[in-house]
Design a protein around this motif. Structure first.
Motif, PDB file in Angstrom:
ATOM      1  N   ALA A  68       0.832  -1.205   0.000  1.00 49.99           N
ATOM      2  CA  ALA A  68       0.000   0.000   0.000  1.00 49.99           C
ATOM      3  C   ALA A  68       0.868   1.257   0.000  1.00 49.99           C
ATOM      4  CB  ALA A  68      -0.929  -0.007   1.212  1.00 49.99           C
ATOM      5  N   ALA A  69       1.957   1.221   0.782  1.00 48.91           N
ATOM      6  CA  ALA A  69       2.857   2.373   0.818  1.00 48.91           C
ATOM      7  C   ALA A  69       3.508   2.596  -0.540  1.00 48.91           C
ATOM      8  CB  ALA A  69       3.930   2.160   1.886  1.00 48.91           C
ATOM      9  N   TYR A  70       3.904   1.502  -1.182  1.00 51.19           N
ATOM     10  CA  TYR A  70       4.508   1.619  -2.515  1.00 51.19           C
ATOM     11  C   TYR A  70       3.499   2.187  -3.520  1.00 51.19           C
ATOM     12  CZ  TYR A  70       6.207   0.197  -7.092  1.00 51.19           C
ATOM     13  OH  TYR A  70       6.584   0.197  -8.407  1.00 51.19           O
ATOM     14  N   LEU A  71       2.267   1.652  -3.499  1.00 51.95           N
ATOM     15  CA  LEU A  71       1.247   2.136  -4.433  1.00 51.95           C
ATOM     16  C   LEU A  71       0.931   3.605  -4.174  1.00 51.95           C
ATOM     17  CD1 LEU A  71      -1.193  -0.920  -4.493  1.00 51.95           C
ATOM     18  CD2 LEU A  71       0.421  -0.226  -6.266  1.00 51.95           C
ATOM     19  N   GLN A  72       0.906   3.992  -2.883  1.00 52.88           N
ATOM     20  CA  GLN A  72       0.649   5.389  -2.552  1.00 52.88           C
ATOM     21  C   GLN A  72       1.765   6.293  -3.081  1.00 52.88           C
ATOM     22  OE1 GLN A  72      -1.883   6.893  -1.479  1.00 52.88           O
ATOM     23  NE2 GLN A  72      -1.078   8.923  -1.016  1.00 52.88           N
ATOM     24  N   SER A  73       3.010   5.843  -2.923  1.00 56.86           N
ATOM     25  CA  SER A  73       4.119   6.655  -3.415  1.00 56.86           C
ATOM     26  C   SER A  73       4.075   6.770  -4.938  1.00 56.86           C
ATOM     27  CB  SER A  73       5.461   6.057  -2.965  1.00 56.86           C
ATOM     28  OG  SER A  73       5.699   4.807  -3.587  1.00 56.86           O
ATOM     29  N   VAL A  74       3.722   5.653  -5.604  1.00 56.17           N
ATOM     30  CA  VAL A  74       3.600   5.686  -7.065  1.00 56.17           C
ATOM     31  C   VAL A  74       2.476   6.638  -7.470  1.00 56.17           C
ATOM     32  CG1 VAL A  74       2.954   4.330  -9.086  1.00 56.17           C
ATOM     33  CG2 VAL A  74       4.574   3.395  -7.427  1.00 56.17           C
ATOM     34  N   ARG A  75       1.354   6.575  -6.731  1.00 54.41           N
ATOM     35  CA  ARG A  75       0.219   7.450  -7.028  1.00 54.41           C
ATOM     36  C   ARG A  75       0.615   8.923  -6.883  1.00 54.41           C
ATOM     37  NH1 ARG A  75      -3.220   5.980  -3.100  1.00 54.41           N
ATOM     38  NH2 ARG A  75      -3.857   4.149  -4.295  1.00 54.41           N
ATOM     39  N   GLU A  76       1.333   9.239  -5.801  1.00 52.65           N
ATOM     40  CA  GLU A  76       1.729  10.630  -5.588  1.00 52.65           C
ATOM     41  C   GLU A  76       2.743  11.081  -6.626  1.00 52.65           C
ATOM     42  OE1 GLU A  76       0.584  12.953  -3.637  1.00 52.65           O
ATOM     43  OE2 GLU A  76      -0.877  11.657  -2.655  1.00 52.65           O
ATOM     44  N   GLU A  77       3.649  10.180  -7.007  1.00 48.63           N
ATOM     45  CA  GLU A  77       4.609  10.531  -8.057  1.00 48.63           C
ATOM     46  C   GLU A  77       3.891  10.808  -9.375  1.00 48.63           C
ATOM     47  OE1 GLU A  77       7.379   7.360  -8.251  1.00 48.63           O
ATOM     48  OE2 GLU A  77       8.292   7.784  -6.294  1.00 48.63           O
ATOM     49  N   GLU A  78       2.885   9.985  -9.668  1.00 51.51           N
ATOM     50  CA  GLU A  78       2.130  10.190 -10.906  1.00 51.51           C
ATOM     51  C   GLU A  78       1.329  11.488 -10.852  1.00 51.51           C
ATOM     52  OE1 GLU A  78       0.893   9.041 -14.807  1.00 51.51           O
ATOM     53  OE2 GLU A  78       2.593   8.596 -13.487  1.00 51.51           O
ATOM     54  N   ALA A 126       0.566  16.898 -12.640  1.00 50.95           N
ATOM     55  CA  ALA A 126       0.410  18.302 -12.233  1.00 50.95           C
ATOM     56  C   ALA A 126       1.462  19.175 -12.908  1.00 50.95           C
ATOM     57  CB  ALA A 126       0.523  18.420 -10.714  1.00 50.95           C
ATOM     58  N   ARG A 127       2.699  18.654 -12.987  1.00 50.00           N
ATOM     59  CA  ARG A 127       3.767  19.428 -13.633  1.00 50.00           C
ATOM     60  C   ARG A 127       3.505  19.591 -15.129  1.00 50.00           C
ATOM     61  NH1 ARG A 127       7.692  16.350 -12.255  1.00 50.00           N
ATOM     62  NH2 ARG A 127       8.001  17.361 -10.236  1.00 50.00           N
ATOM     63  N   GLU A 128       3.032  18.507 -15.757  1.00 51.35           N
ATOM     64  CA  GLU A 128       2.743  18.603 -17.193  1.00 51.35           C
ATOM     65  C   GLU A 128       1.585  19.559 -17.467  1.00 51.35           C
ATOM     66  OE1 GLU A 128       2.159  14.801 -18.941  1.00 51.35           O
ATOM     67  OE2 GLU A 128       4.238  14.153 -18.634  1.00 51.35           O
ATOM     68  N   LEU A 129       0.568  19.510 -16.603  1.00 54.98           N
ATOM     69  CA  LEU A 129      -0.547  20.443 -16.773  1.00 54.98           C
ATOM     70  C   LEU A 129      -0.067  21.878 -16.662  1.00 54.98           C
ATOM     71  CD1 LEU A 129      -3.363  18.692 -14.699  1.00 54.98           C
ATOM     72  CD2 LEU A 129      -3.409  19.159 -17.155  1.00 54.98           C
ATOM     73  N   ILE A 169       4.458  11.295   5.795  1.00 55.41           N
ATOM     74  CA  ILE A 169       3.567  11.824   6.835  1.00 55.41           C
ATOM     75  C   ILE A 169       2.912  13.108   6.352  1.00 55.41           C
ATOM     76  CG2 ILE A 169       3.484  12.803   9.160  1.00 55.41           C
ATOM     77  CD1 ILE A 169       3.839   9.879   9.343  1.00 55.41           C
ATOM     78  N   GLU A 170       3.707  14.012   5.770  1.00 58.45           N
ATOM     79  CA  GLU A 170       3.155  15.282   5.293  1.00 58.45           C
ATOM     80  C   GLU A 170       2.108  15.045   4.211  1.00 58.45           C
ATOM     81  OE1 GLU A 170       6.554  18.621   6.156  1.00 58.45           O
ATOM     82  OE2 GLU A 170       6.514  17.735   4.157  1.00 58.45           O
ATOM     83  N   THR A 171       2.383  14.121   3.314  1.00 58.96           N
ATOM     84  CA  THR A 171       1.449  13.853   2.222  1.00 58.96           C
ATOM     85  C   THR A 171       0.128  13.303   2.751  1.00 58.96           C
ATOM     86  OG1 THR A 171       3.206  13.465   0.599  1.00 58.96           O
ATOM     87  CG2 THR A 171       1.061  12.489   0.138  1.00 58.96           C
ATOM     88  N   VAL A 172       0.201  12.297   3.625  1.00 62.70           N
ATOM     89  CA  VAL A 172      -1.028  11.685   4.134  1.00 62.70           C
ATOM     90  C   VAL A 172      -1.807  12.674   4.993  1.00 62.70           C
ATOM     91  CG1 VAL A 172      -1.951   9.879   5.634  1.00 62.70           C
ATOM     92  CG2 VAL A 172      -0.168   9.332   3.979  1.00 62.70           C
ATOM     93  N   ALA A 173      -1.112  13.438   5.838  1.00 60.88           N
ATOM     94  CA  ALA A 173      -1.803  14.435   6.662  1.00 60.88           C
ATOM     95  C   ALA A 173      -2.520  15.455   5.780  1.00 60.88           C
ATOM     96  CB  ALA A 173      -0.804  15.131   7.585  1.00 60.88           C
ATOM     97  N   TYR A 174      -1.840  15.924   4.738  1.00 63.59           N
ATOM     98  CA  TYR A 174      -2.459  16.890   3.827  1.00 63.59           C
ATOM     99  C   TYR A 174      -3.666  16.287   3.119  1.00 63.59           C
ATOM    100  CZ  TYR A 174      -3.046  20.172  -0.018  1.00 63.59           C
ATOM    101  OH  TYR A 174      -3.581  21.066  -0.904  1.00 63.59           O
ATOM    102  N   MET A 192       3.833  23.528  -3.133  1.00 61.92           N
ATOM    103  CA  MET A 192       4.190  24.085  -1.834  1.00 61.92           C
ATOM    104  C   MET A 192       4.392  22.994  -0.782  1.00 61.92           C
ATOM    105  SD  MET A 192       2.170  27.091   0.226  1.00 61.92           S
ATOM    106  CE  MET A 192       2.240  28.115  -1.234  1.00 61.92           C
ATOM    107  N   LEU A 193       3.670  21.886  -0.915  1.00 58.07           N
ATOM    108  CA  LEU A 193       3.798  20.796   0.053  1.00 58.07           C
ATOM    109  C   LEU A 193       5.216  20.241   0.036  1.00 58.07           C
ATOM    110  CD1 LEU A 193       2.375  18.941   2.106  1.00 58.07           C
ATOM    111  CD2 LEU A 193       1.742  17.465   0.195  1.00 58.07           C
ATOM    112  N   ASP A 194       5.792  20.092  -1.153  1.00 57.14           N
ATOM    113  CA  ASP A 194       7.161  19.578  -1.255  1.00 57.14           C
ATOM    114  C   ASP A 194       8.184  20.647  -0.908  1.00 57.14           C
ATOM    115  OD1 ASP A 194       6.354  16.993  -2.205  1.00 57.14           O
ATOM    116  OD2 ASP A 194       5.916  17.934  -4.133  1.00 57.14           O
ATOM    117  N   ASP A 195       7.909  21.888  -1.305  1.00 56.15           N
ATOM    118  CA  ASP A 195       8.914  22.939  -1.155  1.00 56.15           C
ATOM    119  C   ASP A 195       8.949  23.536   0.254  1.00 56.15           C
ATOM    120  OD1 ASP A 195       9.437  22.567  -3.817  1.00 56.15           O
ATOM    121  OD2 ASP A 195       8.126  24.196  -4.479  1.00 56.15           O
ATOM    122  N   MET A 196       7.784  23.709   0.873  1.00 53.65           N
ATOM    123  CA  MET A 196       7.722  24.443   2.143  1.00 53.65           C
ATOM    124  C   MET A 196       7.115  23.644   3.290  1.00 53.65           C
ATOM    125  SD  MET A 196       6.633  28.183   0.645  1.00 53.65           S
ATOM    126  CE  MET A 196       6.942  28.992   2.231  1.00 53.65           C
ATOM    127  N   GLY A 197       6.544  22.481   3.015  1.00 52.51           N
ATOM    128  CA  GLY A 197       6.075  21.625   4.095  1.00 52.51           C
ATOM    129  C   GLY A 197       4.589  21.720   4.374  1.00 52.51           C
TER     130      GLY A 197
END
Length: 329
Positions: A116-126, A131-134, A230-235, A189-194
């Motif tokens: 589940a953690a791996y799939l979540q990380s893949v999902r967030e990476e995707e 988001a970057r391409e958009l 933790i930051e990703t899931v909390a957000y 901002m989540l990645d850059d500033m927390g």
């Protein structure tokens, strides 16, 4: 299993289950004068623990790992009942299969959590990639079209017709939608500033879009960076919970609390809206609520929702921190 032990600790009677499980018969023990405790517990310190349990325990269950006649180590649990004549009755159960099943279940859960953690990380990476391409490709292309149309209008290079004005308006609308979609997928901002900065930004945007005021309280979060997962899931938990408030609660304000200490991140979202029957939640859980709970469990945390019709809703989640993670600044 049952065995009877006299006041000197000698086994004087056993039942068939005892013999079947350990492999020795009472006749073997008595004829060969076996020290059955030495046979079952060859390590002196462990054997002393067993003998102390035999001498002092009265009714409490304890787990032991005896070596049986064929050399296997099995899992057992025992309780001692004492009689008035000094005899002790040992009541035991072979729990080897249960312990093995528990271990296999624990390993299975750990593997599922890792998956589940791996799939979540893949999902967030995707989500980050999309988001970057958009933002970078589609957003820039639309901005180029907008600038070309505005330049043509200013220089009178084309005849400005209602269709062209509508095209410019549609382009502006699309730019806004692409920007919003990009931010919903993964705010940079989540990645850059927390987490703190991302939450404040999200609350401002949420209030503008929904006209629902967010009363935000926090402790231990200012100036602190938490592990990315933790930051990703909390957000995501806060984001999904506020989305549900906007869709269903029918309120003008919502309370959000986030606190961090050395052990955990605690999140609570509370509204005084129409509520719902939380007893029916497990049977009719939404994809969003189910996803929030799964993400919390993935990090060995938990999430619960308390609600009743007319009494509002409280969502509480806790995400554990390891000591090394809790002190990052």
């Amino acid at each position: 299993m049952l065995n009877f032990v006299d006041e000197r600790g000698r086994i004087i009677m056993v039942n068939r289950e005892w013999e079947r499980t350990l492999g020795w018969t009472l006749e073997e023990i008595q004829k060969e004068q076996l020290d059955i405790f030495a046979e079952c517990y060859p390590h002196p310190e462990y054997r002393q623990t067993v003998l102390q349990f035999l001498a002092e325990s009265d009714g409490e269950w304890h787990d032991f790992k005896p070596r049986v006649k064929d050399g296997r180590i099995i899992d057992t649990t025992w309780a001692i009942v004492r009689l008035s004549d000094g005899t002790s009755i040992g009541i035991g159960k072979d729990v080897t299969d249960r312990k093995r099943a528990e271990k296999e279940l624990r390993i299975s859960r750990e593997r599922l959590r890792s998956l589940a953690a791996y799939l979540q990380s893949v999902r967030e990476e995707e989500r980050t990639r999309i988001a970057r391409e958009l933002h970078d490709e589609i957003g820039q292309a639309l901005t180029g079209i907008k600038l070309a149309l505005e330049t043509s209008f200013r220089e009178r290079a084309v005849i400005v017709t209602p269709d062209l004005r509508e095209a410019l308006k549609s382009t502006n609308d699309l730019i806004g939608k692409v920007r919003d979609l990009s931010l919903d997928l993964r705010p940079g901002m989540l990645d850059d500033m927390g987490l703190m900065a991302a939450l404040r930004w999200h609350f401002d945007r949420y209030e503008t879009q929904t006209h629902i005021k967010v009363d935000f309280t926090h402790a231990g979060l200012e100036g602190r960076r938490l592990p990315p997962a933790i930051e990703t899931v909390a957000y995501r938990i806060v984001q999904e919970a506020l989305t549900n408030v906007a869709r269903h609660a029918r309120v003008h304000s919502v309370k959000v609390g986030v606190s961090v200490d050395n052990d955990k991140v605690r999140i609570q979202i509370k509204d005084s809206g129409i509520g719902f029957d939380s007893d029916l939640l497990s049977a009719h859980v939404s994809g969003g609520l189910s996803g929030m709970r799964e993400q919390a469990v993935m990090l060995e945390g938990w999430l619960k929702i308390e609600s009743a019709p007319g009494s509002g809703t409280v969502l509480t989640a806790e995400l554990p921190l390891r000591p090394a993670e809790a002190v990052r600044h």
